[in-house]
Design a protein around this motif. Structure first.
Motif, PDB file in Angstrom:
ATOM      1  N   GLY A 199      -1.237  17.579   0.706  1.00  0.00           N
ATOM      2  CA  GLY A 199      -0.275  18.674   0.729  1.00  0.00           C
ATOM      3  C   GLY A 199       0.972  18.377   1.519  1.00  0.00           C
ATOM      4  O   GLY A 199       1.736  19.295   1.854  1.00  0.00           O
ATOM      5  N   VAL A 200       1.218  17.100   1.833  1.00  0.00           N
ATOM      6  CA  VAL A 200       2.429  16.735   2.562  1.00  0.00           C
ATOM      7  C   VAL A 200       3.589  16.707   1.578  1.00  0.00           C
ATOM      8  O   VAL A 200       3.535  15.993   0.563  1.00  0.00           O
ATOM      9  N   PRO A 201       4.651  17.461   1.825  1.00  0.00           N
ATOM     10  CA  PRO A 201       5.773  17.488   0.885  1.00  0.00           C
ATOM     11  C   PRO A 201       6.510  16.159   0.847  1.00  0.00           C
ATOM     12  O   PRO A 201       6.520  15.407   1.825  1.00  0.00           O
ATOM     13  N   VAL A 202       7.133  15.905  -0.275  1.00  0.00           N
ATOM     14  CA  VAL A 202       7.870  14.656  -0.455  1.00  0.00           C
ATOM     15  C   VAL A 202       8.988  14.512   0.567  1.00  0.00           C
ATOM     16  O   VAL A 202       9.287  13.402   1.025  1.00  0.00           O
ATOM     17  N   VAL A 203       9.584  15.610   0.967  1.00  0.00           N
ATOM     18  CA  VAL A 203      10.686  15.549   1.929  1.00  0.00           C
ATOM     19  C   VAL A 203      10.223  14.957   3.258  1.00  0.00           C
ATOM     20  O   VAL A 203      11.011  14.367   3.995  1.00  0.00           O
ATOM     21  N   THR A 204       8.924  15.088   3.562  1.00  0.00           N
ATOM     22  CA  THR A 204       8.384  14.500   4.788  1.00  0.00           C
ATOM     23  C   THR A 204       7.830  13.098   4.534  1.00  0.00           C
ATOM     24  O   THR A 204       8.202  12.139   5.220  1.00  0.00           O
ATOM     25  N   SER A 205       6.947  12.961   3.545  1.00  0.00           N
ATOM     26  CA  SER A 205       6.328  11.659   3.294  1.00  0.00           C
ATOM     27  C   SER A 205       7.354  10.617   2.880  1.00  0.00           C
ATOM     28  O   SER A 205       7.215   9.433   3.206  1.00  0.00           O
ATOM     29  N   SER A 219       0.812  -1.220   0.000  1.00  0.00           N
ATOM     30  CA  SER A 219       0.000   0.000   0.000  1.00  0.00           C
ATOM     31  C   SER A 219       0.844   1.269   0.000  1.00  0.00           C
ATOM     32  O   SER A 219       0.289   2.366  -0.082  1.00  0.00           O
ATOM     33  N   LEU A 220       2.172   1.136   0.113  1.00  0.00           N
ATOM     34  CA  LEU A 220       3.033   2.312   0.258  1.00  0.00           C
ATOM     35  C   LEU A 220       2.909   3.294  -0.907  1.00  0.00           C
ATOM     36  O   LEU A 220       2.779   4.513  -0.673  1.00  0.00           O
ATOM     37  N   PRO A 221       2.947   2.865  -2.175  1.00  0.00           N
ATOM     38  CA  PRO A 221       2.803   3.851  -3.258  1.00  0.00           C
ATOM     39  C   PRO A 221       1.494   4.634  -3.164  1.00  0.00           C
ATOM     40  O   PRO A 221       1.478   5.850  -3.374  1.00  0.00           O
ATOM     41  N   ALA A 222       0.398   3.943  -2.848  1.00  0.00           N
ATOM     42  CA  ALA A 222      -0.884   4.629  -2.720  1.00  0.00           C
ATOM     43  C   ALA A 222      -0.883   5.570  -1.522  1.00  0.00           C
ATOM     44  O   ALA A 222      -1.489   6.653  -1.567  1.00  0.00           O
ATOM     45  N   MET A 223      -0.201   5.180  -0.443  1.00  0.00           N
ATOM     46  CA  MET A 223      -0.101   6.076   0.721  1.00  0.00           C
ATOM     47  C   MET A 223       0.678   7.339   0.372  1.00  0.00           C
ATOM     48  O   MET A 223       0.330   8.440   0.814  1.00  0.00           O
ATOM     49  N   LEU A 224       1.735   7.189  -0.416  1.00  0.00           N
ATOM     50  CA  LEU A 224       2.517   8.360  -0.828  1.00  0.00           C
ATOM     51  C   LEU A 224       1.667   9.321  -1.657  1.00  0.00           C
ATOM     52  O   LEU A 224       1.734  10.545  -1.478  1.00  0.00           O
ATOM     53  N   ARG A 225       0.841   8.769  -2.535  1.00  0.00           N
ATOM     54  CA  ARG A 225      -0.047   9.625  -3.326  1.00  0.00           C
ATOM     55  C   ARG A 225      -1.110  10.276  -2.455  1.00  0.00           C
ATOM     56  O   ARG A 225      -1.479  11.438  -2.668  1.00  0.00           O
ATOM     57  N   GLY A 226      -1.594   9.551  -1.454  1.00  0.00           N
ATOM     58  CA  GLY A 226      -2.567  10.124  -0.538  1.00  0.00           C
ATOM     59  C   GLY A 226      -1.978  11.261   0.280  1.00  0.00           C
ATOM     60  O   GLY A 226      -2.629  12.290   0.487  1.00  0.00           O
ATOM     61  N   ALA A 227      -0.737  11.081   0.736  1.00  0.00           N
ATOM     62  CA  ALA A 227      -0.069  12.151   1.470  1.00  0.00           C
ATOM     63  C   ALA A 227       0.137  13.371   0.587  1.00  0.00           C
ATOM     64  O   ALA A 227      -0.015  14.519   1.026  1.00  0.00           O
TER      65      ALA A 227
END
Length: 423
Positions: free
Chosen positions: A285-291, A273-281
């Motif tokens: 508006g969660v920046p990539v540097v955090t997610s 589920s990690l790729p989908a969680m990254l897209r959800g984050a």
């Protein structure tokens, strides 16, 4: 056919055959053969628990400390993870008496199942608070391990793990490699035992079906509903966490996390589920540097439904066998559930079921024999475990991002921005 399916079918077959043979003249002869076979299989699982829990907990603490040292974001995430794990454990302790009071397992069913498994926990006098506090610090950790006194053993292991993180790099890495090897060996051994699982579960299920009759089916359904209900509460808890911690509206959060929930239900895997969680984050508006830091870390070391549902199973077994639990036993269960979850990371569901719940049962004085039957119906509660974990992972990531004051785009390289934009 997958291993969980084989074990589940063995459970059903054993129960049906036992139910069909109940009362037959030859049934007791078959039970006299099946009972020791099931007992041998349970003993084979139990012999791996102490070294597996100790090695996994030490590795989990070492990995957690290493991640926390890596960055400020990771350190904040780990603090939030620990807080949520203890909250999860406390929620189960509060909810289980309510759920069991609202829908009680019929007394005749409980008695039939107790007789079927013929496992009576050794319950002594309930210690006072002073004696309990003194008992959690072991004078001899080897003796604590030998007597299955898990709470003192877990405390010693946790202190050992934190002390290990203070060593220089070379001896620290040597010890972590050693305990990682120990855990790997134990996992191989458990894999062998689970390969034999259909035989052990069939034997145990036959005994239960022959002695408990139709009550066994109703009791298993009762168990699945009660434990799953605890997981559903933890899943729903993620929504107020996102609302309060990340200032994200519930409707917006629900839309963002829905795709990862769909993957979680279909795969029962947080990693998948990690790729989908990254897209959800990203949608929140969660920046990539955090997610990019928090979500992989959460998948690796954070199982928010673990303490609640593991403790729920142990409390269910205690209720099933009429074990009277005082405040000290409940406190021991809460602590054991919260701490051992850190060591149950990235394990297959059936392995983590035994490794995580047996120590809690032993800490509160409940028998572990029923786990050999309950592991066969873990497939359904495991759906809610994964669903709750994935939802809380996204909520925790959004919370860490908001509380860290990191704005979208901050700390990103040009390559990160292009990837985020889909270019």
């Amino acid at each position: 056919m997958s291993q969980p399916t084989r074990i589940l079918l063995s459970l059903v077959a054993g129960l049906l055959l036992g139910l069909a043979s109940a009362g037959a003249a030859w049934a007791e002869g078959v039970i006299s053969i099946a009972e020791p076979i099931g007992g041998l299989w349970l003993n084979g699982l139990q012999m791996t628990i102490v070294p597996l829990v100790v090695s996994l907990l030490i590795n989990g603490i070492a990995a957690t400390a290493e991640a926390a040292r890596a960055s400020r974001i990771a350190a904040r995430a780990m603090i939030l993870f620990v807080i949520l794990l203890w909250i999860s454990s406390a929620i189960a302790a509060a909810l289980m008496p309510i759920f069991l009071g609202m829908w009680q397992l019929p007394a005749e069913s409980a008695e039939a199942l107790r007789s079927a498994l013929s496992a009576s926990p050794a319950v002594g006098t309930v210690p006072g608070i002073g004696e309990f506090i003194r008992s959690i610090v072991p004078t001899n950790p080897v003796s604590a391990a030998a007597t299955d006194n898990f709470l003192p053993l877990i405390l010693f292991t946790a202190v050992f793990g934190f002390a290990l993180t203070r060593l220089p790099q070379e001896p620290r890495e040597f010890l972590t490699r050693f305990f990682r090897a120990v855990s790997d060996v134990m996992l191989v051994m458990i894999g062998w035992m689970l390969w034999l699982g259909p035989i052990g579960v069939f034997a145990l299920a036959y005994v239960v079906g022959a002695r408990a009759g139709a009550a066994a089916f109703g009791a298993l359904l009762h168990y699945v509903v009660i434990v799953s209900a605890v997981g559903i509460v933890i899943w729903l808890l993620a929504y107020p966490v996102a609302l309060i911690g990340a200032r994200v509206g519930i409707a917006r959060f629900a839309r963002a996390v829905a795709p990862s929930q769909a993957v979680a239900i279909s795969t029962q895997s947080s990693l998948a589920s990690l790729p989908a969680m990254l897209r959800g984050a990203e949608a929140l508006g969660v920046p990539v540097v955090t997610s990019g830091i928090v979500l992989p870390l959460a998948v690796a070391v954070f199982r928010v439904t673990g303490p609640a549902m593991n403790l729920a199973v142990a409390l269910y077994v205690a209720n099933w066998f009429g074990v009277e639990l005082g405040p000290t036993q409940i406190a021991a269960g809460i602590a054991a559930a919260a701490i051992t979850t850190m060591g149950a990371v990235s394990l297959p569901g059936q392995i983590s079921f035994i490794a995580s719940i047996a120590p809690i049962c032993l800490a509160i004085g409940a028998p572990i024999a029923p786990l050999g039957v309950l592991i066969a119906v873990e497939t359904i509660p495991d759906i809610f475990r994964t669903l709750g974990n994935v939802t809380m992972n996204v909520a925790a990531t959004a919370t860490v991002s908001h509380r860290s004051g990191i704005e979208p785009g901050e700390g990103q390289t040009e390559e990160d921005r292009l990837l985020e934009a889909g270019q």
